[in-house]
Design a protein around this motif. Structure first.
Motif, PDB file in Angstrom:
ATOM      1  N   GLU A   1      48.626  12.521  20.505  1.00 27.07           N
ATOM      2  CA  GLU A   1      49.844  12.778  21.543  1.00 27.07           C
ATOM      3  C   GLU A   1      51.073  12.264  21.126  1.00 27.07           C
ATOM      4  O   GLU A   1      50.515  11.385  21.985  1.00 27.07           O
ATOM      5  N   GLY A   2      51.773  12.598  21.163  1.00 25.19           N
ATOM      6  CA  GLY A   2      53.289  12.700  21.157  1.00 25.19           C
ATOM      7  C   GLY A   2      54.263  11.949  20.435  1.00 25.19           C
ATOM      8  O   GLY A   2      53.133  11.597  18.742  1.00 25.19           O
ATOM      9  N   PRO A   3      55.301  11.154  20.212  1.00 25.34           N
ATOM     10  CA  PRO A   3      55.697  10.921  19.131  1.00 25.34           C
ATOM     11  C   PRO A   3      55.320   9.472  19.078  1.00 25.34           C
ATOM     12  O   PRO A   3      54.366   8.527  19.775  1.00 25.34           O
ATOM     13  N   SER A   4      56.218   9.152  17.913  1.00 26.96           N
ATOM     14  CA  SER A   4      55.596   7.936  17.581  1.00 26.96           C
ATOM     15  C   SER A   4      57.162   6.679  18.372  1.00 26.96           C
ATOM     16  O   SER A   4      58.148   6.567  18.739  1.00 26.96           O
ATOM     17  N   ILE A   5      56.592   5.206  18.527  1.00 24.04           N
ATOM     18  CA  ILE A   5      56.780   4.240  19.874  1.00 24.04           C
ATOM     19  C   ILE A   5      57.364   3.509  18.528  1.00 24.04           C
ATOM     20  O   ILE A   5      56.259   2.943  18.083  1.00 24.04           O
ATOM     21  N   LEU A   6      58.846   2.883  18.612  1.00 25.54           N
ATOM     22  CA  LEU A   6      58.841   1.380  17.985  1.00 25.54           C
ATOM     23  C   LEU A   6      59.387   0.785  19.135  1.00 25.54           C
ATOM     24  O   LEU A   6      60.108   1.007  19.931  1.00 25.54           O
ATOM     25  N   ARG A   7      58.870  -0.546  19.645  1.00 29.12           N
ATOM     26  CA  ARG A   7      58.709  -0.821  20.369  1.00 29.12           C
ATOM     27  C   ARG A   7      59.650  -2.462  20.347  1.00 29.12           C
ATOM     28  O   ARG A   7      58.687  -3.335  19.762  1.00 29.12           O
ATOM     29  N   ILE A   8      60.721  -3.013  21.154  1.00 26.79           N
ATOM     30  CA  ILE A   8      61.192  -4.776  20.977  1.00 26.79           C
ATOM     31  C   ILE A   8      61.172  -5.066  22.063  1.00 26.79           C
ATOM     32  O   ILE A   8      61.544  -4.292  23.081  1.00 26.79           O
ATOM     33  N   GLN A   9      60.493  -5.965  22.585  1.00 30.65           N
ATOM     34  CA  GLN A   9      60.473  -7.115  23.319  1.00 30.65           C
ATOM     35  C   GLN A   9      61.414  -8.090  23.188  1.00 30.65           C
ATOM     36  O   GLN A   9      61.379  -8.633  22.343  1.00 30.65           O
ATOM     37  N   GLN A  10      62.096  -7.876  25.168  1.00 36.08           N
ATOM     38  CA  GLN A  10      62.900  -9.132  24.337  1.00 36.08           C
ATOM     39  C   GLN A  10      63.691  -9.693  23.696  1.00 36.08           C
ATOM     40  O   GLN A  10      64.068 -10.262  22.507  1.00 36.08           O
ATOM     41  N   VAL A  11      64.905  -8.099  23.660  1.00 33.09           N
ATOM     42  CA  VAL A  11      65.377  -7.605  22.353  1.00 33.09           C
ATOM     43  C   VAL A  11      66.610  -9.382  22.083  1.00 33.09           C
ATOM     44  O   VAL A  11      66.916 -10.168  23.252  1.00 33.09           O
TER      45      VAL A  11
ATOM     46  N   ARG B   1      69.453   8.270  20.935  1.00 30.07           N
ATOM     47  CA  ARG B   1      70.635   8.127  19.801  1.00 30.07           C
ATOM     48  C   ARG B   1      71.303   6.825  20.030  1.00 30.07           C
ATOM     49  O   ARG B   1      71.631   6.502  19.028  1.00 30.07           O
ATOM     50  N   HIS B   2      71.539   6.879  20.986  1.00 27.99           N
ATOM     51  CA  HIS B   2      71.653   5.199  21.207  1.00 27.99           C
ATOM     52  C   HIS B   2      71.781   3.994  22.362  1.00 27.99           C
ATOM     53  O   HIS B   2      70.590   4.970  23.701  1.00 27.99           O
ATOM     54  N   LEU B   3      71.590   3.157  22.440  1.00 25.74           N
ATOM     55  CA  LEU B   3      70.393   1.741  23.339  1.00 25.74           C
ATOM     56  C   LEU B   3      71.342   0.783  23.543  1.00 25.74           C
ATOM     57  O   LEU B   3      72.010   0.558  22.275  1.00 25.74           O
ATOM     58  N   VAL B   4      72.052   0.662  24.184  1.00 20.97           N
ATOM     59  CA  VAL B   4      72.338  -0.436  25.162  1.00 20.97           C
ATOM     60  C   VAL B   4      71.525  -1.754  25.756  1.00 20.97           C
ATOM     61  O   VAL B   4      70.987  -0.953  26.569  1.00 20.97           O
ATOM     62  N   ARG B   5      71.208  -3.173  25.271  1.00 18.51           N
ATOM     63  CA  ARG B   5      70.132  -3.504  26.419  1.00 18.51           C
ATOM     64  C   ARG B   5      71.343  -4.460  26.595  1.00 18.51           C
ATOM     65  O   ARG B   5      71.894  -5.399  25.178  1.00 18.51           O
ATOM     66  N   ARG B   6      70.535  -5.759  27.396  1.00 23.26           N
ATOM     67  CA  ARG B   6      71.223  -6.965  27.407  1.00 23.26           C
ATOM     68  C   ARG B   6      69.649  -7.414  26.843  1.00 23.26           C
ATOM     69  O   ARG B   6      69.015  -6.960  26.612  1.00 23.26           O
ATOM     70  N   ARG B   7      69.989  -8.680  25.973  1.00 29.76           N
ATOM     71  CA  ARG B   7      69.772  -9.867  25.761  1.00 29.76           C
ATOM     72  C   ARG B   7      67.991 -10.272  26.789  1.00 29.76           C
ATOM     73  O   ARG B   7      68.045 -10.232  28.208  1.00 29.76           O
ATOM     74  N   GLY B   8      66.607  -9.977  25.735  1.00 28.13           N
ATOM     75  CA  GLY B   8      65.967 -10.066  26.838  1.00 28.13           C
ATOM     76  C   GLY B   8      65.652  -8.781  27.254  1.00 28.13           C
ATOM     77  O   GLY B   8      63.839  -9.000  27.640  1.00 28.13           O
ATOM     78  N   GLN B   9      65.601  -8.208  27.558  1.00 25.27           N
ATOM     79  CA  GLN B   9      65.231  -6.392  27.862  1.00 25.27           C
ATOM     80  C   GLN B   9      64.652  -6.183  26.868  1.00 25.27           C
ATOM     81  O   GLN B   9      64.282  -6.813  25.279  1.00 25.27           O
ATOM     82  N   GLU B  10      63.660  -4.419  26.707  1.00 26.71           N
ATOM     83  CA  GLU B  10      62.841  -4.422  26.048  1.00 26.71           C
ATOM     84  C   GLU B  10      63.284  -2.700  25.747  1.00 26.71           C
ATOM     85  O   GLU B  10      64.415  -2.677  26.715  1.00 26.71           O
ATOM     86  N   ALA B  11      63.032  -2.821  25.005  1.00 22.60           N
ATOM     87  CA  ALA B  11      63.551  -1.168  24.011  1.00 22.60           C
ATOM     88  C   ALA B  11      62.497  -0.236  23.686  1.00 22.60           C
ATOM     89  O   ALA B  11      62.258  -1.040  22.577  1.00 22.60           O
TER      90      ALA B  11
ATOM     91  N   PRO C   1      58.939  -7.404  11.783  1.00 26.17           N
ATOM     92  CA  PRO C   1      58.940  -8.838  12.630  1.00 26.17           C
ATOM     93  C   PRO C   1      57.481  -9.380  13.118  1.00 26.17           C
ATOM     94  O   PRO C   1      57.298  -8.891  13.592  1.00 26.17           O
ATOM     95  N   LYS C   2      57.448 -10.647  13.100  1.00 29.96           N
ATOM     96  CA  LYS C   2      55.925 -10.931  13.472  1.00 29.96           C
ATOM     97  C   LYS C   2      56.036 -10.628  14.869  1.00 29.96           C
ATOM     98  O   LYS C   2      54.944 -10.901  15.086  1.00 29.96           O
ATOM     99  N   GLU C   3      57.483 -11.205  15.985  1.00 30.76           N
ATOM    100  CA  GLU C   3      57.025 -11.506  17.106  1.00 30.76           C
ATOM    101  C   GLU C   3      57.782 -10.021  17.848  1.00 30.76           C
ATOM    102  O   GLU C   3      58.681  -9.239  16.779  1.00 30.76           O
ATOM    103  N   ARG C   4      57.501  -9.723  18.341  1.00 25.15           N
ATOM    104  CA  ARG C   4      58.100  -8.846  19.562  1.00 25.15           C
ATOM    105  C   ARG C   4      58.288  -7.660  19.056  1.00 25.15           C
ATOM    106  O   ARG C   4      58.652  -6.769  19.756  1.00 25.15           O
TER     107      ARG C   4
END
Lengths: 115, 112
Positions: free
Chosen positions: A72-82, A9-19, A61-64
């Protein structure tokens, strides 16, 4: 019948990490949509998926950013290098039929904060 | 931008009064839907109106659709403090995989 579930529900990431954001659609729903809501703004469509297929990713967005909805399993939205600008609420919705004719059911959202 | 426009952006009323929100769009549509979003929460579907319908009711909600003006309105009658939320319209374009667009939303505050 459980509704659309999103985690975390809440996710905290530092710049450059993946979400990684997960979405489990309602039972029997094979269509998943991801939306992003920036602070003080409305929702913006990102991507529409069916099982194992990306139908429309015109809002991504075109990148990241990438999304998947495996067989099988949930849908995943992946953000690289946040980056800080990725901080937003990300909502997933599902429907049993194609999107232009059916109601979508929304999950509670994942609030991403990038430090 | 193809994003819909909603007005007003913010609406503040007293309990018992009616609240009217408007949504305008730019493309042809198959249907239009209204959602509610309580602060910090997900969206809740309120009502769907198809392009061949002009008016629809659900409890205290009344939705109208004028395809000639490309606009829709959501009327909440006899408002309650619990109606305080943001309200969004969403519409789907003319093809099976037509673009789905949300309006910017109207923030409704109902004072007890």
């Amino acid at each position: 019948n459980a509704g659309v579930m999103q985690n975390p529900r809440h996710l905290v990431r530092r710049r450059g990490q993946e979400a990684r954001l997960r979405c489990s659609p309602m039972k029997g729903h094979s269509h998943v949509y991801w939306y992003r809501q920036l602070p003080e703004e409305g929702l913006k469509f990102m991507v529409y998926l069916q099982k194992e297929n990306i139908i429309d990713e015109s809002g991504m967005p075109k990148e990241r950013f990438s999304a998947e909805f495996p067989k099988e399993g949930p849908s995943i939205l992946r953000i690289q290098q946040v980056v800080r600008g990725d901080s937003a609420a990300y909502f997933c919705a599902s429907s049993p039929l194609q999107r232009s004719t059916d109601t979508q059911y929304f999950g509670p959202g994942t609030r991403l904060t990038v430090l | 931008s193809q994003q819909g426009e909603e007005d007003p952006q913010a609406l503040s009323i007293q309990e018992g009064e009616n609240a009217t929100m408007n949504c305008s769009y730019k493309t042809s549509i198959n249907n239009l839907q209204w959602y509610r979003q309580n602060s910090g929460r997900g969206l809740v579907h309120l009502i769907l109106i198809r392009s061949n319908e002009r008016e629809k009711h659900s409890g205290r909600l009344r939705v109208t659709l004028d395809t000639s003006k490309k606009s829709s309105s959501l009327l909440i009658t006899a408002s309650r403090a619990a109606d305080t939320a943001s309200y969004f319209c969403q519409y789907a374009g003319g093809t099976s995989y037509g673009k789905l667009t949300f309006g910017q939303g109207t923030i409704l505050t109902v004072h007890p």
